[in-house]
Design a protein around this motif. Structure first.
Motif, short mmCIF file in Angstrom:
data_model
loop_
_atom_site.label_atom_id
_atom_site.label_comp_id
_atom_site.label_asym_id
_atom_site.label_seq_id
_atom_site.Cartn_x
_atom_site.Cartn_y
_atom_site.Cartn_z
N ARG A 1 2.15 -18.66 -0.43
CA ARG A 1 1.54 -19.01 0.84
C ARG A 1 1.81 -20.48 1.20
N ILE A 2 1.71 -21.36 0.20
CA ILE A 2 1.97 -22.79 0.44
C ILE A 2 3.41 -23.01 0.88
N ARG A 3 4.33 -22.21 0.33
CA ARG A 3 5.74 -22.31 0.73
C ARG A 3 5.94 -21.86 2.17
N GLY A 4 4.91 -21.19 2.72
CA GLY A 4 5.03 -20.72 4.11
C GLY A 4 5.61 -19.34 4.24
N GLU A 5 5.57 -18.54 3.17
CA GLU A 5 6.11 -17.18 3.22
C GLU A 5 5.28 -16.30 4.16
N SER A 6 5.94 -15.36 4.80
CA SER A 6 5.27 -14.47 5.75
C SER A 6 4.48 -13.39 5.02
N THR A 7 3.62 -12.72 5.78
CA THR A 7 2.83 -11.62 5.22
C THR A 7 3.74 -10.49 4.74
N LEU A 8 4.79 -10.22 5.50
CA LEU A 8 5.73 -9.17 5.10
C LEU A 8 6.39 -9.50 3.77
N TYR A 9 6.75 -10.76 3.58
CA TYR A 9 7.37 -11.17 2.32
C TYR A 9 6.38 -11.00 1.16
N LEU A 10 5.13 -11.40 1.36
CA LEU A 10 4.13 -11.28 0.30
C LEU A 10 3.94 -9.82 -0.10
N ILE A 11 3.91 -8.95 0.89
CA ILE A 11 3.70 -7.53 0.59
C ILE A 11 4.92 -6.94 -0.11
N ARG A 12 6.10 -7.21 0.43
CA ARG A 12 7.32 -6.58 -0.08
C ARG A 12 7.76 -7.14 -1.42
N SER A 13 7.70 -8.45 -1.58
CA SER A 13 8.32 -9.09 -2.73
C SER A 13 7.35 -9.53 -3.82
N GLU A 14 6.08 -9.69 -3.48
CA GLU A 14 5.13 -10.20 -4.47
C GLU A 14 4.10 -9.16 -4.90
N ILE A 15 3.52 -8.43 -3.96
CA ILE A 15 2.43 -7.51 -4.29
C ILE A 15 2.96 -6.14 -4.71
N LEU A 16 3.83 -5.55 -3.92
CA LEU A 16 4.31 -4.20 -4.21
C LEU A 16 4.93 -4.06 -5.61
N PRO A 17 5.82 -4.96 -6.03
CA PRO A 17 6.39 -4.80 -7.38
C PRO A 17 5.35 -4.84 -8.49
N ASN A 18 4.21 -5.46 -8.25
CA ASN A 18 3.19 -5.60 -9.28
C ASN A 18 2.18 -4.45 -9.29
N ILE A 19 2.24 -3.56 -8.31
CA ILE A 19 1.30 -2.43 -8.29
C ILE A 19 2.02 -1.09 -8.29
N VAL A 20 3.35 -1.10 -8.34
CA VAL A 20 4.09 0.15 -8.17
C VAL A 20 3.84 1.14 -9.30
N GLY A 21 3.61 0.65 -10.53
CA GLY A 21 3.36 1.55 -11.65
C GLY A 21 2.09 2.36 -11.47
N PRO A 22 0.93 1.71 -11.31
CA PRO A 22 -0.30 2.47 -11.07
C PRO A 22 -0.24 3.34 -9.82
N VAL A 23 0.47 2.88 -8.79
CA VAL A 23 0.58 3.67 -7.56
C VAL A 23 1.32 4.98 -7.84
N LEU A 24 2.36 4.94 -8.67
CA LEU A 24 3.09 6.16 -9.00
C LEU A 24 2.20 7.13 -9.79
N ALA A 25 1.39 6.59 -10.70
CA ALA A 25 0.46 7.45 -11.44
C ALA A 25 -0.57 8.07 -10.49
N ASP A 26 -1.05 7.28 -9.53
CA ASP A 26 -2.01 7.80 -8.55
C ASP A 26 -1.36 8.86 -7.67
#
Length: 284
Positions: free
Chosen positions: A182-207
């Motif tokens: 966020r401090i670097r000025g990254e967009s919301t789309l970048y945070l979702i695509r590159s930071e959050i999604l890769p870290n939750i994809v495992g549990p999401v597949l199990a769900d």
């Protein structure tokens, strides 16, 4: 020799993947039904609507591997074609539900504020409606076609997928590397695509696997009540309903569709329970 024996567990621990026989067995059954669903039209020995036996609720024989149904149609052929509707509709519905729920959940977690509150309250209200009641009302009002079934089942399970994905995304969103982005000025789309999604994809597949089981059972329940796939087509739940009259006789036409439903749902559960640790562990 000892060094080679000790090296394999070390490599498995380092990679984080630990498969076992039960997980492989569940995966094999799932792949089997997926293969049947794709190639059923080339595997069936008789047309699904053709009366091929003069004896209704016929027994298992060399000609009819799973007996015949209440009209004398081949049960084996109907189960193979039923796999196409049960697996296909459930897979399409769970894909739409999980994709929509995960996207909305990540957006709500990152955006916060009024958008998070609005989405959460609306989907909580949707989640409070009993799934079978909602399905019965919608299908009875609109009609039972395959697109309606897919959309109805998707809407029913979007709220649960949203809540699960949002809970995961909120945890990730509070971590330091998100603050740095966020401090670097990254967009919301970048945070979702590159930071959050890769870290939750495992549990999401199990769900996703669990919700697939729920959708299979709900679809079978709707079909059993006569509001699922309509004749001349039939999924496994409809096959149980139309042959329920053979239950006092122990007819194979009732037992085999029930076993097909059980084999698919149990196999998905076994696969999820025996996923590699790297996929199941939310902290990875």
């Amino acid at each position: 020799m000892t060094s080679h024996i000790e090296q394999r567990p070390a490599v498995a621990r380092r990679l984080g993947y630990r498969f076992n026989l039960v997980g492989f067995l569940g995966l094999a059954v799932i792949l089997f039904w997926a293969f049947i669903a794709i190639f059923a039209h080339t595997l069936i020995p008789y047309p699904v609507g053709e009366i091929v036996d003069y004896d209704y609720f016929g027994p298992i024989s060399q000609q009819f591997w799973m007996g015949s149904d209440y009209l004398g149609r081949d049960v084996f052929s109907r189960i193979l074609m039923g796999a196409r509707y049960t697996v296909g509709i459930s897979l399409a519905a769970v894909t739409i539900a999980c994709f929509s729920g995960v996207v909305l959940g990540m957006i709500a977690a990152v955006a916060g504020g009024w958008l998070d509150t609005l989405l959460s309250r609306f989907l909580d209200a949707m989640n409070s409606i009993p799934s079978k009641l909602f399905g019965l009302v919608v299908v009875a009002a609109v009609g039972s076609s395959i697109p309606v079934l897919i959309l109805t089942l998707s809407v029913i399970y979007i709220p649960g997928s949203y809540r699960f994905a949002r809970a995961l995304a909120v945890n990730v969103n509070s971590m330091d590397f998100i603050t740095v982005a966020r401090i670097r000025g990254e967009s919301t789309l970048y945070l979702i695509r590159s930071e959050i999604l890769p870290n939750i994809v495992g549990p999401v597949l199990a769900d996703l696997g669990l919700r697939f089981v729920f959708i299979v059972l709900l679809l079978s329940g709707l079909s059993f009540l006569g509001l699922g796939v309509q004749p001349p087509y039939a999924d496994w739940g409809a096959l149980v309903r139309e042959n329920i009259g053979g239950l006092p006789f122990g007819a194979p036409a009732v037992m085999f569709p029930s076993l097909a439903i059980a084999s698919l749902t149990i196999s998905v559960n076994l696969l999820i329970d025996n996923l590699p640790q790297k996929i199941r562990d939310r902290s990875e």
